[in-house]
Design a protein around this motif. Structure first.
Motif, mmCIF file in Angstrom:
data_model
loop_
_atom_site.group_PDB
_atom_site.id
_atom_site.type_symbol
_atom_site.label_atom_id
_atom_site.label_comp_id
_atom_site.label_asym_id
_atom_site.label_seq_id
_atom_site.Cartn_x
_atom_site.Cartn_y
_atom_site.Cartn_z
ATOM 1 N N HIS A 197 0.833 -1.207 0.000
ATOM 2 C CA HIS A 197 0.000 0.000 0.000
ATOM 3 C C HIS A 197 0.871 1.262 0.000
ATOM 4 C CE1 HIS A 197 -2.941 -2.895 2.079
ATOM 5 N NE2 HIS A 197 -3.294 -2.772 0.810
ATOM 6 N N ARG A 198 1.976 1.218 0.709
ATOM 7 C CA ARG A 198 2.891 2.369 0.708
ATOM 8 C C ARG A 198 3.454 2.608 -0.699
ATOM 9 N NH1 ARG A 198 3.993 -0.515 5.506
ATOM 10 N NH2 ARG A 198 3.252 0.641 7.331
ATOM 11 N N ASP A 199 3.734 1.526 -1.397
ATOM 12 C CA ASP A 199 4.241 1.661 -2.765
ATOM 13 C C ASP A 199 3.164 2.236 -3.691
ATOM 14 O OD1 ASP A 199 6.670 0.624 -1.978
ATOM 15 O OD2 ASP A 199 6.220 -1.419 -2.650
ATOM 16 N N LEU A 200 1.916 1.814 -3.515
ATOM 17 C CA LEU A 200 0.822 2.353 -4.326
ATOM 18 C C LEU A 200 0.657 3.845 -4.083
ATOM 19 C CD1 LEU A 200 -2.000 -0.349 -4.068
ATOM 20 C CD2 LEU A 200 -0.600 0.199 -6.067
ATOM 21 N N ALA A 201 0.737 4.257 -2.821
ATOM 22 C CA ALA A 201 0.604 5.672 -2.497
ATOM 23 C C ALA A 201 1.719 6.485 -3.148
ATOM 24 C CB ALA A 201 0.615 5.873 -0.980
ATOM 25 N N ALA A 202 2.929 5.948 -3.128
ATOM 26 C CA ALA A 202 4.056 6.651 -3.739
ATOM 27 C C ALA A 202 3.864 6.792 -5.244
ATOM 28 C CB ALA A 202 5.356 5.922 -3.430
ATOM 29 N N ARG A 203 3.352 5.746 -5.879
ATOM 30 C CA ARG A 203 3.085 5.797 -7.316
ATOM 31 C C ARG A 203 2.032 6.852 -7.646
ATOM 32 N NH1 ARG A 203 1.247 -0.007 -8.801
ATOM 33 N NH2 ARG A 203 0.337 1.189 -10.524
ATOM 34 N N ALA A 204 1.006 6.933 -6.816
ATOM 35 C CA ALA A 204 -0.101 7.844 -7.104
ATOM 36 C C ALA A 204 0.245 9.297 -6.811
ATOM 37 C CB ALA A 204 -1.328 7.432 -6.286
ATOM 38 N N LEU A 205 0.995 9.520 -5.729
ATOM 39 C CA LEU A 205 1.220 10.886 -5.256
ATOM 40 C C LEU A 205 2.570 11.460 -5.646
ATOM 41 C CD1 LEU A 205 -0.166 10.433 -1.628
ATOM 42 C CD2 LEU A 205 -1.356 11.453 -3.572
ATOM 43 N N GLY A 206 3.518 10.597 -5.963
ATOM 44 C CA GLY A 206 4.848 11.079 -6.256
ATOM 45 C C GLY A 206 5.644 11.439 -5.019
ATOM 46 N N VAL A 207 5.131 11.098 -3.855
ATOM 47 C CA VAL A 207 5.814 11.323 -2.581
ATOM 48 C C VAL A 207 5.613 10.080 -1.728
ATOM 49 C CG1 VAL A 207 5.583 13.833 -2.607
ATOM 50 C CG2 VAL A 207 3.774 12.438 -1.587
ATOM 51 N N ARG A 208 6.411 9.951 -0.701
ATOM 52 C CA ARG A 208 6.343 8.771 0.154
ATOM 53 C C ARG A 208 5.414 9.022 1.333
ATOM 54 N NH1 ARG A 208 7.006 3.403 -0.421
ATOM 55 N NH2 ARG A 208 7.549 2.394 1.525
ATOM 56 N N ASP A 209 4.422 8.159 1.505
ATOM 57 C CA ASP A 209 3.517 8.211 2.642
ATOM 58 C C ASP A 209 3.761 6.954 3.470
ATOM 59 O OD1 ASP A 209 1.461 8.352 4.458
ATOM 60 O OD2 ASP A 209 -0.167 8.284 2.998
ATOM 61 N N THR A 210 4.188 7.113 4.717
ATOM 62 C CA THR A 210 4.480 5.942 5.548
ATOM 63 C C THR A 210 3.225 5.342 6.163
ATOM 64 O OG1 THR A 210 4.859 7.280 7.531
ATOM 65 C CG2 THR A 210 6.768 6.845 6.117
ATOM 66 N N VAL A 211 2.099 6.095 6.175
ATOM 67 C CA VAL A 211 0.902 5.607 6.864
ATOM 68 C C VAL A 211 -0.359 5.756 6.005
ATOM 69 C CG1 VAL A 211 1.712 5.851 9.237
ATOM 70 C CG2 VAL A 211 0.801 7.855 8.046
ATOM 71 N N PRO A 212 -0.337 5.275 4.757
ATOM 72 C CA PRO A 212 -1.565 5.333 3.957
ATOM 73 C C PRO A 212 -2.603 4.370 4.517
ATOM 74 C CG PRO A 212 0.031 3.943 2.860
ATOM 75 C CD PRO A 212 0.737 4.539 4.063
ATOM 76 N N VAL A 213 -3.855 4.589 4.146
ATOM 77 C CA VAL A 213 -4.948 3.717 4.579
ATOM 78 C C VAL A 213 -5.568 3.054 3.355
ATOM 79 C CG1 VAL A 213 -7.151 3.550 5.775
ATOM 80 C CG2 VAL A 213 -5.482 5.245 6.501
ATOM 81 N N PRO A 214 -5.524 1.735 3.237
ATOM 82 C CA PRO A 214 -6.249 1.060 2.162
ATOM 83 C C PRO A 214 -7.728 0.915 2.539
ATOM 84 C CG PRO A 214 -5.105 -0.555 3.511
ATOM 85 C CD PRO A 214 -4.763 0.796 4.086
#
Length: 518
Positions: free
Chosen positions: A263-280
């Motif tokens: 999920h962290r990798d998906l967030a990085a792909r979508a946002l272009g930044v690293r999110d350590t605590v995304p919520v699926p």
């Protein structure tokens, strides 16, 4: 990172300044074209909501509804998020949000593999109850606070097997003794005392947990806490609760599993930044509640929330069909070797048995709310369960079953037996729970994950008195405090539970599932 780092220890206050993503020239809440966030936390105004239980569900549900409501109507509805799990170290969610200025992304995961990332941007402050209890009490006691909401799970309400406040719980005893509170009820009671002393305006306590009549249940447990306070504290506080505190009932629905590196990798792909605590989270969400708010609320109706005088039909349908079926899939799925709910429901034998239970055993005990036909809801649930992108773990769903089973299965069982029907798949589900809890090696724990349950030691000790799997199942049915006494006293149901326990032990889950449909 989603924001300029605030430091891992900067949990107390995220401040109100904008938090642009350092890798992006734009504010973070505008990275996603479907972003839900304000341009910065500064636009939120004061924190009018204190939320106890800063987990994935709250961040994918109430926070999203609040962000969408604020897009429509401004208001002082920033959220102070409180981590309430006693003694847990590390605390990745609140520490990660602190490093990211209170920001995180919500990943809406579709069954076909598509996804969207959004950033709610509604949390103004973060606190840890275990260590910052006085600050949490002050936040609840603040005149700015208009709503105190909760997603602390069944365990967080600290009730015992009889449903009443557990006065033997050491944390409850410590809170009652006057120390800095650590339980949800203790934090709320002491916060209300501060409001009383300061002459603060009325406030609403909003339970967002899977408890039937959750607002009434919260009020009852709070009353039991207040009742055992010293008389000098008790009388004035009870009068204040009676006159200035509302506790509307509500039903919440959205599947938000645990966060993984994927999920962290998906967030990085979508946002272009690293999110350590995304919520699926799944695409579906629903919030139904009574409109009884003493000091106002966000315009949640513009985010799709439903307001009604009678929440009960929605609660019953969701708790019995969604949560009840979830628990069946979890325990039987573990015994069938499935790590995730989508794999369990995709198992033709298991998924078919659970669908049969939903349509033939549970649905007859449900009164359909207006606009929610039961048959269609079941079809929708099966689609939601089958979403492979969620990866909702069976061990996670199966944890704390001693608290969940009375809420999810007892009503169906009581009403079915009263009508002369024996819900055989439900009987098998109970036998599966007993096996998962009390039989070492019942499932592949190293591969599938541990099922945590505070009652496990007590149930294992109880089962140790039995002469075999059949008698253990009967003993836990009669003395485990999990299902109503009518279940143990109903000879046909008790026989079914014992027979399924025998089949599970001798022949496995495959044979038991086939027998349940005979």
């Amino acid at each position: 990172m989603l924001s300029r780092s605030a430091g891992a220890r900067a949990v107390k206050d995220w401040g109100s300044a904008p938090y642009p993503a350092p890798q992006s020239p734009e504010g973070l809440d505008r990275v996603s074209p479907e972003g839900l966030g304000r341009e910065s936390p500064e636009g939120l105004g004061r924190a009018g909501i204190v939320h106890l239980g800063l987990g994935n569900f709250h961040r994918a549900h109430q926070a999203v509804y609040t962000a969408e409501a604020l897009r429509h109507t401004d208001g002082p509805w920033g959220i102070t998020g409180v981590s309430t799990t006693p003694g847990r170290r590390p605390r990745p969610v609140i520490e990660g949000m602190a490093e990211q200025g209170g920001l995180y992304s919500v990943l809406t995961l579709h069954r076909d593999g598509g996804f969207a990332a959004t950033v709610p941007s509604v949390h103004r402050q973060g606190l840890v109850a275990d260590g910052q209890g006085a600050d949490v009490v002050a936040a609840i006691g603040s005149a700015d606070t208009r709503i105190v909401s909760l997603t602390v799970t069944e365990k967080g309400y600290t009730f015992g097997a009889d449903g009443r406040l557990d006065l033997d719980d050491p944390l409850v005893r410590a809170d009652l003794a006057g120390g800095t509170p650590r339980t949800a009820l203790g934090l709320i009671a002491r916060g209300l005392q501060q409001r009383l002393r300061a002459g603060a305006p009325p406030v609403t306590l909003l339970s967002c947990d899977n408890l039937m009549d959750n607002g009434h249940r919260l009020r009852t447990l709070l009353g039991e806490f207040v009742d055992v306070l010293p008389a000098a504290e008790r009388e004035d506080l009870q009068a204040y609760v009676d006159g200035a505190v509302s506790t509307p009932n509500g039903m919440v629905d959205r599947i938000a599993p645990a966060t993984t590196d994927e999920h962290r990798d998906l967030a990085a792909r979508a946002l272009g930044v690293r999110d350590t605590v995304p919520v699926p989270a799944e695409p579906y969400k629903l919030w139904v509640m009574q409109d009884d708010f003493r000091a106002g609320r966000p315009a949640w109706e513009h985010a799709g929330a439903v307001f009604t005088k009678d929440v009960a039909p929605y609660e019953v349908m969701k708790l019995r069909l969604l949560n009840g079926a979830h628990s069946l899939l979890a325990y039987l799925g573990l015994l069938r070797g499935h790590r995730s709910i989508d794999a369990a429901v995709g198992d033709e034998l298991l998924g078919g048995a659970v669908e049969f239970a939903m349509r033939e055993e549970i649905l007859p005990t449900v009164s359909e709310p207006d606009g929610m036909p039961g048959a269609a809801y079941i079809g929708e649930l099966l689609e939601r369960f089958a979403n492979p992108a969620l990866g909702h773990r069976t061990a996670q769903v199966g944890s704390d079953g001693s608290l969940k089973i009375p809420v999810r299965w007892a009503g169906t069982l009581t009403e079915s037996l009263a009508a002369g029907r024996v819900p055989r798949v439900l009987a098998l589900g109970f036998a599966a729970y007993v096996r998962v809890m009390t039989v070492e090696g019942a499932y592949d724990e190293p591969s599938l994950g541990a099922v945590h349950d505070g009652a496990r030691a007590r149930l294992v000790e109880l089962a140790a008195r039995a002469s075999g799997p059949e008698s253990a199942a009967r003993l836990l049915l009669a003395e485990g405090g999990l299902l109503p006494q009518e279940a143990a006293q109903d000879e046909e149901f008790a026989d079914a539970v014992a027979e399924f326990a025998r089949i599970l032990d001798a022949h496995g889950a495959d044979a038991a599932l086939r027998a349940a449909r005979d």
